[in-house]
Design a protein around this motif. Structure first.
Motif, PDB file in Angstrom:
ATOM      1  N   GLY A 125      61.308  22.444  28.356  1.00  0.00           N
ATOM      2  CA  GLY A 125      60.988  21.358  28.216  1.00  0.00           C
ATOM      3  C   GLY A 125      61.095  20.317  29.005  1.00  0.00           C
ATOM      4  N   GLU A 126      62.796  20.337  29.569  1.00  0.00           N
ATOM      5  CA  GLU A 126      62.856  19.187  30.480  1.00  0.00           C
ATOM      6  C   GLU A 126      62.012  19.634  31.828  1.00  0.00           C
ATOM      7  OE1 GLU A 126      64.713  16.533  30.334  1.00  0.00           O
ATOM      8  OE2 GLU A 126      65.821  16.917  28.786  1.00  0.00           O
ATOM      9  N   ASP A 127      62.068  20.914  32.164  1.00  0.00           N
ATOM     10  CA  ASP A 127      61.631  21.165  33.500  1.00  0.00           C
ATOM     11  C   ASP A 127      59.890  20.971  33.368  1.00  0.00           C
ATOM     12  OD1 ASP A 127      63.867  22.099  34.545  1.00  0.00           O
ATOM     13  OD2 ASP A 127      63.532  24.351  33.926  1.00  0.00           O
ATOM     14  N   PHE A 128      59.408  21.100  32.181  1.00  0.00           N
ATOM     15  CA  PHE A 128      57.986  20.843  32.125  1.00  0.00           C
ATOM     16  C   PHE A 128      57.715  19.309  32.123  1.00  0.00           C
ATOM     17  CE2 PHE A 128      53.557  21.173  29.788  1.00  0.00           C
ATOM     18  CZ  PHE A 128      53.244  22.105  30.787  1.00  0.00           C
ATOM     19  N   LEU A 129      58.556  18.484  31.494  1.00  0.00           N
ATOM     20  CA  LEU A 129      58.301  17.233  31.592  1.00  0.00           C
ATOM     21  C   LEU A 129      58.499  16.638  32.979  1.00  0.00           C
ATOM     22  CD1 LEU A 129      58.065  14.381  30.430  1.00  0.00           C
ATOM     23  CD2 LEU A 129      60.535  14.313  29.975  1.00  0.00           C
ATOM     24  N   THR A 130      59.375  17.284  33.856  1.00  0.00           N
ATOM     25  CA  THR A 130      59.556  17.022  35.264  1.00  0.00           C
ATOM     26  C   THR A 130      58.193  17.166  36.176  1.00  0.00           C
ATOM     27  OG1 THR A 130      61.875  17.492  35.349  1.00  0.00           O
ATOM     28  CG2 THR A 130      60.695  17.682  37.536  1.00  0.00           C
ATOM     29  N   LEU A 131      57.653  18.523  35.674  1.00  0.00           N
ATOM     30  CA  LEU A 131      56.276  18.878  36.186  1.00  0.00           C
ATOM     31  C   LEU A 131      55.322  18.201  35.784  1.00  0.00           C
ATOM     32  CD1 LEU A 131      54.439  20.937  37.640  1.00  0.00           C
ATOM     33  CD2 LEU A 131      54.307  22.412  35.562  1.00  0.00           C
ATOM     34  N   MET A 132      55.155  17.450  34.551  1.00  0.00           N
ATOM     35  CA  MET A 132      54.029  16.539  34.076  1.00  0.00           C
ATOM     36  C   MET A 132      54.195  15.141  34.856  1.00  0.00           C
ATOM     37  SD  MET A 132      52.540  17.767  31.799  1.00  0.00           S
ATOM     38  CE  MET A 132      52.342  19.348  32.754  1.00  0.00           C
ATOM     39  N   ASN A 133      55.449  14.904  35.343  1.00  0.00           N
ATOM     40  CA  ASN A 133      55.354  13.483  36.001  1.00  0.00           C
ATOM     41  C   ASN A 133      54.964  13.692  37.727  1.00  0.00           C
ATOM     42  OD1 ASN A 133      56.744  11.236  34.696  1.00  0.00           O
ATOM     43  ND2 ASN A 133      58.587  12.762  34.366  1.00  0.00           N
ATOM     44  N   VAL A 134      55.222  15.051  37.994  1.00  0.00           N
ATOM     45  CA  VAL A 134      54.394  15.347  39.344  1.00  0.00           C
ATOM     46  C   VAL A 134      52.948  15.255  39.304  1.00  0.00           C
ATOM     47  CG1 VAL A 134      54.217  17.051  41.148  1.00  0.00           C
ATOM     48  CG2 VAL A 134      56.622  16.520  40.117  1.00  0.00           C
ATOM     49  N   ILE A 135      52.227  16.108  38.195  1.00  0.00           N
ATOM     50  CA  ILE A 135      50.944  16.037  38.055  1.00  0.00           C
ATOM     51  C   ILE A 135      50.366  14.609  37.803  1.00  0.00           C
ATOM     52  CG2 ILE A 135      49.182  16.896  36.514  1.00  0.00           C
ATOM     53  CD1 ILE A 135      50.965  19.452  36.017  1.00  0.00           C
ATOM     54  N   ARG A 136      51.045  13.828  36.989  1.00  0.00           N
ATOM     55  CA  ARG A 136      50.465  12.441  36.772  1.00  0.00           C
ATOM     56  C   ARG A 136      50.572  11.794  38.070  1.00  0.00           C
ATOM     57  NH1 ARG A 136      53.573   8.717  32.655  1.00  0.00           N
ATOM     58  NH2 ARG A 136      55.317   9.440  33.807  1.00  0.00           N
ATOM     59  N   THR A 137      51.559  11.885  38.961  1.00  0.00           N
ATOM     60  CA  THR A 137      51.679  11.121  40.333  1.00  0.00           C
ATOM     61  C   THR A 137      50.508  11.650  41.180  1.00  0.00           C
ATOM     62  OG1 THR A 137      54.038  10.976  40.264  1.00  0.00           O
ATOM     63  CG2 THR A 137      53.111  10.653  42.455  1.00  0.00           C
ATOM     64  N   ALA A 138      49.975  13.043  41.165  1.00  0.00           N
ATOM     65  CA  ALA A 138      49.042  13.553  41.952  1.00  0.00           C
ATOM     66  C   ALA A 138      47.715  12.974  41.469  1.00  0.00           C
ATOM     67  CB  ALA A 138      49.126  15.135  41.742  1.00  0.00           C
ATOM     68  N   ASN A 139      47.585  12.738  40.217  1.00  0.00           N
ATOM     69  CA  ASN A 139      46.445  12.399  39.557  1.00  0.00           C
ATOM     70  C   ASN A 139      46.018  10.693  39.513  1.00  0.00           C
ATOM     71  OD1 ASN A 139      44.648  14.926  38.291  1.00  0.00           O
ATOM     72  ND2 ASN A 139      46.722  15.214  38.363  1.00  0.00           N
ATOM     73  N   GLU A 140      47.427   9.924  39.503  1.00  0.00           N
ATOM     74  CA  GLU A 140      47.079   8.594  39.270  1.00  0.00           C
ATOM     75  C   GLU A 140      46.325   7.923  40.481  1.00  0.00           C
ATOM     76  OE1 GLU A 140      47.868   6.277  36.650  1.00  0.00           O
ATOM     77  OE2 GLU A 140      49.653   7.562  36.772  1.00  0.00           O
ATOM     78  N   GLY A 141      45.257   7.335  39.738  1.00  0.00           N
ATOM     79  CA  GLY A 141      44.344   6.630  40.796  1.00  0.00           C
ATOM     80  C   GLY A 141      43.164   7.508  41.084  1.00  0.00           C
ATOM     81  N   ASN A 142      43.293   8.930  40.862  1.00  0.00           N
ATOM     82  CA  ASN A 142      42.165   9.828  41.358  1.00  0.00           C
ATOM     83  C   ASN A 142      41.660  10.530  40.349  1.00  0.00           C
ATOM     84  OD1 ASN A 142      42.995   9.602  44.127  1.00  0.00           O
ATOM     85  ND2 ASN A 142      44.920  10.877  43.711  1.00  0.00           N
TER      86      ASN A 142
END
Length: 425
Positions: free
Chosen positions: A99-116
């Motif tokens: 779960g901790e690793d998946f939350l880290t991944l979610m933050n990466v995905i959010r960054t890639a998608n933010e504003g796009n």
């Protein structure tokens, strides 16, 4: 919990999400790309050459109905659903290492998608340029002086951008081509029938398909991937299955966004397959002609009639230079249309929905960049013939007929289908 990350930080988090877990003595492998379903990028490697035509036939016109290219997540809804559950688990100290690793991944995905959100990704832009190049190779008439291209798209930015990227490639290859493009809500009855047709929109929201789909999810979708995110949880199996599907919806978009592929770190191949099966069934039930409903056929009929009308006008006008009409929309633009005209692999009436995946696969029908090409060729005697390709592969436009058919025969076949579904209303 909101993190705003620099590109360097995002890169470091990718390392954390994909390298560090492997150091825990486990190795993870990418999940099969085909199981990304409707978010699978266009497979140019599986395209055939341009439609075969005898030397006696000269390509003169094409109708082209297309889905937008590879995109970012269309909205943060599914991602936020997952992150809310993960952050709640972190606050209650019940997140597992996974779960901790998946939350880290979610933050990466959010960054890639933010504003796009919903925009074409670099992969999508590249797809459309390659598809434009392929069209130029397919239709020699585009190389003639004074050739005209007319195209319309939905008002959604990713569809508009797809139209522009495709059209700009045609111009880049030959600046003698004249391209007229237009977009806006006025084209919704054609390329957004899923929202413009009130009966169809109502069915897609609350139709009989929902009970079939919910039963499938309850029986088939595993709760285990979501449960592994926590050391303990009060979530019901129903809620865990929903969370698993939300995980799938986020993960399957990674390749299209240029992020690392979803891997067995998060789901086994079997678990990812069950999620794909549920998504595949949902696309089929909501967006196609099925044993439950034929409303999709009636909703998309205006688009088919427009394609027929535009083709007739272009052929009747002779050598006026109009060589291509493009209609740019969404997966939900193509799915009803392809089932209406019964393109092989796009129309089926399974007796058992559990076996749908053996005859109907969403990634074969509407991957990102999906397109239907109707190529019209003229004979020396002035007759017109049609060849049809779906996603770069030649298909039989009429069951029991050869790959190349007389335009008048195909035209009448399509008109008969429209009339039959209208009469069944």
């Amino acid at each position: 919990m909101t993190l705003r990350l620099t590109t360097l930080t995002a890169a470091l988090l990718l390392v954390a999400a994909y390298i560090l877990p492997a150091s825990r003595t486990e190795k993870y492998t990418p999940l099969p790309p085909a199981l990304d379903g409707s978010m699978m990028p266009y497979d140019f490697a599986s395209c055939t050459q341009i439609p075969y035509l005898p030397d006696s036939l000269t390509p003169v016109y094409a109708a082209y109905v297309a889905r937008h290219g590879a995109r970012y997540l269309s909205s943060p809804k599914k991602m936020e659903s997952v992150m809310k559950a993960l952050e709640k688990g972190r606050n209650s100290r019940t997140l597992s290492d996974t779960g901790e690793d998946f939350l880290t991944l979610m933050n990466v995905i959010r960054t890639a998608n933010e504003g796009n959100w919903g925009d074409l990704t670099p992969t999508g832009i590249r797809e459309e340029r390659l598809l434009g190049r392929r069209m130029a190779e397919t239709l020699p008439a585009l190389g003639q002086h004074g050739t005209r291209v007319e195209a319309i798209s939905s008002y959604v930015p990713r569809a508009v951008m797809t139209m522009y990227q495709f059209s700009n490639e045609l111009i880049r290859l030959n600046d003698r081509i004249s391209v007229d493009t237009d977009e806006g809500p006025e084209f919704s009855p054609l390329v957004c029938c899923f929202s413009a047709d009130s009966a169809y929109a109502a069915y897609r929201k609350d139709g009989d398909w929902k009970a079939v789909y919910d039963d499938f999810v309850a029986r088939k979708v595993p709760a285990a991937p979501a449960r592994r995110l926590f050391t303990s949880t009060s979530l019901s199996d129903h809620d865990l299955r929903k969370l698993t599907l939300d995980m799938y919806e986020v993960l399957k978009a990674n390749r299209a966004a240029g992020l690392p592929a979803p891997s067995t770190r998060w789901m086994s191949v079997g678990e990812y397959t069950r999620c794909w099966e549920a998504s595949n069934l949902q696309h089929y039930l909501r967006n196609s002609v099925t044993p439950l409903s034929t409303v999709a056929a009636r909703a998309t009929s205006p688009l088919l009639l427009r394609v027929i009308s535009d083709t007739d006008k272009a052929l009747a006008s002779g050598d006026t230079g109009l060589a291509l009409n493009g209609y740019f929309g969404h997966a939900e633009t193509l799915l009803p249309l392809l089932s209406l005209i019964k393109i092989p692999g796009c129309f089926d009436m399974p007796l058992d929905y559990d076996s749908l995946d053996s005859c109907w696969k969403i990634q074969n029908i509407t991957p990102l960049g999906a397109n239907l090409l109707i190529l019209i060729a003229r004979s020396p005697g002035g007759g017109y013939y049609a060849a049809v390709q779906l996603n770069g592969r030649t298909v039989k436009p009429m069951k029991g007929y050869p790959d190349i058919v007389r335009w008048q025969d195909l035209r009448q076949y399509w008109l008969d289908l429209v009339a039959a579904y209208a009469a069944a209303a």
